[in-house]
Design an enzyme around this catalytic site. Structure first.
Site, mmCIF file in Angstrom:
data_model
loop_
_atom_site.group_PDB
_atom_site.id
_atom_site.type_symbol
_atom_site.label_atom_id
_atom_site.label_comp_id
_atom_site.label_asym_id
_atom_site.label_seq_id
_atom_site.Cartn_x
_atom_site.Cartn_y
_atom_site.Cartn_z
ATOM 1 N N SER A 46 43.299 41.349 34.127
ATOM 2 C CA SER A 46 43.162 40.404 33.448
ATOM 3 C C SER A 46 41.304 39.961 33.080
ATOM 4 O O SER A 46 41.585 41.202 32.647
ATOM 5 C CB SER A 46 42.569 39.699 35.166
ATOM 6 O OG SER A 46 40.947 40.137 35.552
ATOM 7 N N SER A 48 38.259 39.884 33.997
ATOM 8 C CA SER A 48 37.028 39.814 34.582
ATOM 9 C C SER A 48 35.976 41.063 33.952
ATOM 10 O O SER A 48 35.244 40.832 34.225
ATOM 11 C CB SER A 48 36.881 40.058 36.172
ATOM 12 O OG SER A 48 37.983 41.272 36.228
ATOM 13 N N LYS A 110 36.207 45.962 39.588
ATOM 14 C CA LYS A 110 34.873 45.840 39.459
ATOM 15 C C LYS A 110 33.914 46.401 38.969
ATOM 16 O O LYS A 110 34.207 47.944 39.195
ATOM 17 C CB LYS A 110 34.459 44.555 39.815
ATOM 18 C CG LYS A 110 35.775 43.864 40.433
ATOM 19 C CD LYS A 110 35.506 42.686 39.768
ATOM 20 C CE LYS A 110 36.955 41.532 40.213
ATOM 21 N NZ LYS A 110 37.117 40.693 39.641
ATOM 22 N N SER A 200 35.164 35.735 36.356
ATOM 23 C CA SER A 200 35.367 37.022 37.411
ATOM 24 C C SER A 200 35.365 36.346 39.265
ATOM 25 O O SER A 200 34.226 35.918 39.259
ATOM 26 C CB SER A 200 34.116 37.871 37.207
ATOM 27 O OG SER A 200 34.575 39.066 38.158
#
Length: 257
Positions: A46, A48, A110, A200
């Site tokens: 992704s 994010s 993250k 995100s």
């Protein structure tokens, strides 16, 4: 008198098979040990964490810095236990691979923003840690293509408490996650955010609302240290005209900060 010559019996087929099986077992044990204790690869699916991580990056997550948790094994052999042992606590600003608290079958990556006891909040698109707005400086415009659509972001360099810097992207003020209540990070938990702030799903959304929420320490898998290689998903393997651009060679073995 003739000399007697020692005759060495040829190994039986069964002995050969046993030798091969032993070699396979030792090899698998070695690979599993490396993946369990040292590092494990993951592919970024992704946007994010853009621009730090791009879709199609294969990153290497080092497990040894944070010690051993129940998700350290890539095939689920670890017993179910809380906390971690050995290693040391993560540092604010680390890019971390972790299991999603509400669905541990999913793996996320993250940046660690909030440590236990920290107060985290978003106001007007700015990040506050313990009541202080984090400084950031303008770093130009970031343009990319996501799902075939050109995207344009403002790029900033944000400074975390302690002086560690990292890039972030913003489309502007007005994102649903630009305004949040103040979150107090519980003991033995962490607050994670994506560097691409408007794209995100992270700790700013509680787990009960379909987000990440606070991440328990036992859910940490490892610290994302390097990009092994990177493949641009926007370039199809059968598109011969653009095939040379399918791999982002400038990202190979790149350090993740």
């Amino acid at each position: 008198m003739g000399k007697l010559e020692a005759v060495k019996a040829a190994p039986s087929r069964g002995a050969e098979w046993m030798g091969t099986i032993k070699m396979v077992i030792v090899t698998l044990a070695f690979v599993l040990g490396i993946r369990t204790v040292a590092a494990e690869p993951f592919v970024v699916p992704s946007p994010s964490m853009v621009p730090t991580l791009l879709i199609g990056d294969e990153l290497l997550a080092a497990k040894y810095p944070y010690g051993i948790g129940k998700y350290s094994s890539p095939i689920g052999l670890m017993p179910d236990f809380a906390g971690r042992f050995a290693g040391h606590l993560p540092d604010r600003g680390d890019v971390i691979v972790f299991r999603l608290p509400r669905d541990p079958s999913e793996t996320y990556v993250k940046r660690l923003i909030g440590l236990p006891g920290d107060r985290i909040q978003m106001k007007g698109g700015r990040l506050l840690v313990n009541g202080e707005v984090l400084p950031r400086r303008v770093a130009g415009i970031y343009q990319t293509v996501l799902d075939g659509t050109p995207q344009r972001f403002a790029r900033y360099v944000e400074t975390l408490p302690g002086g560690r810097e990292h890039p972030i992207l913003k489309r502007g003020v007005g994102s649903p996650l630009d305004e949040t209540p103040e979150f107090t990070v519980p003991a033995r938990h962490y607050f994670m955010m994506g560097d691409n702030r408007d794209m995100s799903l992270d700790s700013r959304v509680p787990a009960a609302e379909g987000g990440v929420g606070f991440v328990p320490e036992e859910n940490l898998v490892g610290r994302a240290d390097r990009v092994l290689y990177s493949r641009d998903p926007e370039v199809a393997a059968w598109d011969l005209a653009d095939w040379r651009g399918i791999f982002r060679a400038d990202r190979f073995l790149g350090r993740i900060d």
